[in-house]
Design a protein around this motif. Structure first.
Motif, PDB file in Angstrom:
ATOM      1  N   ARG A 106       0.827  -1.215   0.000  1.00 27.96           N
ATOM      2  CA  ARG A 106       0.000   0.000   0.000  1.00 27.96           C
ATOM      3  C   ARG A 106       0.859   1.262   0.000  1.00 27.96           C
ATOM      4  N   HIS A 109       2.295   1.459  -3.673  1.00 20.98           N
ATOM      5  CA  HIS A 109       1.298   1.605  -4.734  1.00 20.98           C
ATOM      6  C   HIS A 109       0.012   2.193  -4.164  1.00 20.98           C
ATOM      7  N   ASP A 111      -3.577   3.783  -4.015  1.00 22.18           N
ATOM      8  CA  ASP A 111      -4.742   3.703  -4.905  1.00 22.18           C
ATOM      9  C   ASP A 111      -5.258   5.117  -5.144  1.00 22.18           C
ATOM     10  N   ASN A 113      -8.026   6.112  -6.348  1.00 18.11           N
ATOM     11  CA  ASN A 113      -9.461   6.256  -6.079  1.00 18.11           C
ATOM     12  C   ASN A 113      -9.771   6.334  -4.591  1.00 18.11           C
ATOM     13  N   VAL A 114      -8.821   5.920  -3.763  1.00 15.83           N
ATOM     14  CA  VAL A 114      -9.025   5.968  -2.324  1.00 15.83           C
ATOM     15  C   VAL A 114      -8.282   7.187  -1.805  1.00 15.83           C
TER      16      VAL A 114
END
Length: 151
Positions: A106, A109, A111, A113-114
């Motif tokens: 995490r 990478h 996200d 969209n979060v």
């Protein structure tokens, strides 16, 4: 005389039925000759010296204690507990490793969209607003550039 004859017949039959390998002292034909040629002494000699002795019956082995069923065997139950402890330890190690790898992934990478919980709410001021309301950008996305006459 009848007793000597019965004794001789018994000794002769016994000699014939006895296995040659089990006869003591002499061989089978020699014993048969002794039984037949020496009337009373021959059969008695056969019964005393030539006939194989009574073999002692083999003693039955002491019965072994029957093995305990698994649910009553303390050694087996101890092994099961050890296996359960080892499996539990291994499972905890795997879970911890998985959590650590997910956390590392995490971080490497994120996200898009979060939203990042440390960044707060998205800032609308970063995008400049256009006077046409973004229509030009929408046409560029569709690929026609707004040229209605080119059809």
């Amino acid at each position: 005389m009848v007793v000597a004859l019965i004794l001789a017949v018994y000794a002769l039959i016994d000699c014939l039925q006895t296995d040659s390998a089990r006869i003591r002292s002499l061989n089978k034909p020699a014993w048969m000759a002794i039984i037949l040629l020496i009337p009373v002494v021959g059969p008695i000699l056969w019964l005393v010296t030539g006939k194989p002795g009574a073999q002692p019956r083999p003693r039955p082995a002491a019965p072994k204690a029957a093995p305990l069923p698994p649910d009553d065997n303390p050694e087996f139950l101890r092994e099961l507990r050890n296996l359960d402890d080892e499996h539990e330890k291994l499972l905890n190690e795997w879970e911890e490793s998985l959590r650590r790898r997910e956390e590392e992934y995490r971080k490497q990478h994120p996200d898009p969209n979060v939203p990042d919980p440390g960044a707060g709410a998205p800032d609308e001021k970063k995008k400049p607003k256009r006077e046409d309301g973004g229509a030009e950008e929408e046409l560029r996305k569709r690929g026609d550039g707004g040229d209605d006459d080119a059809r």
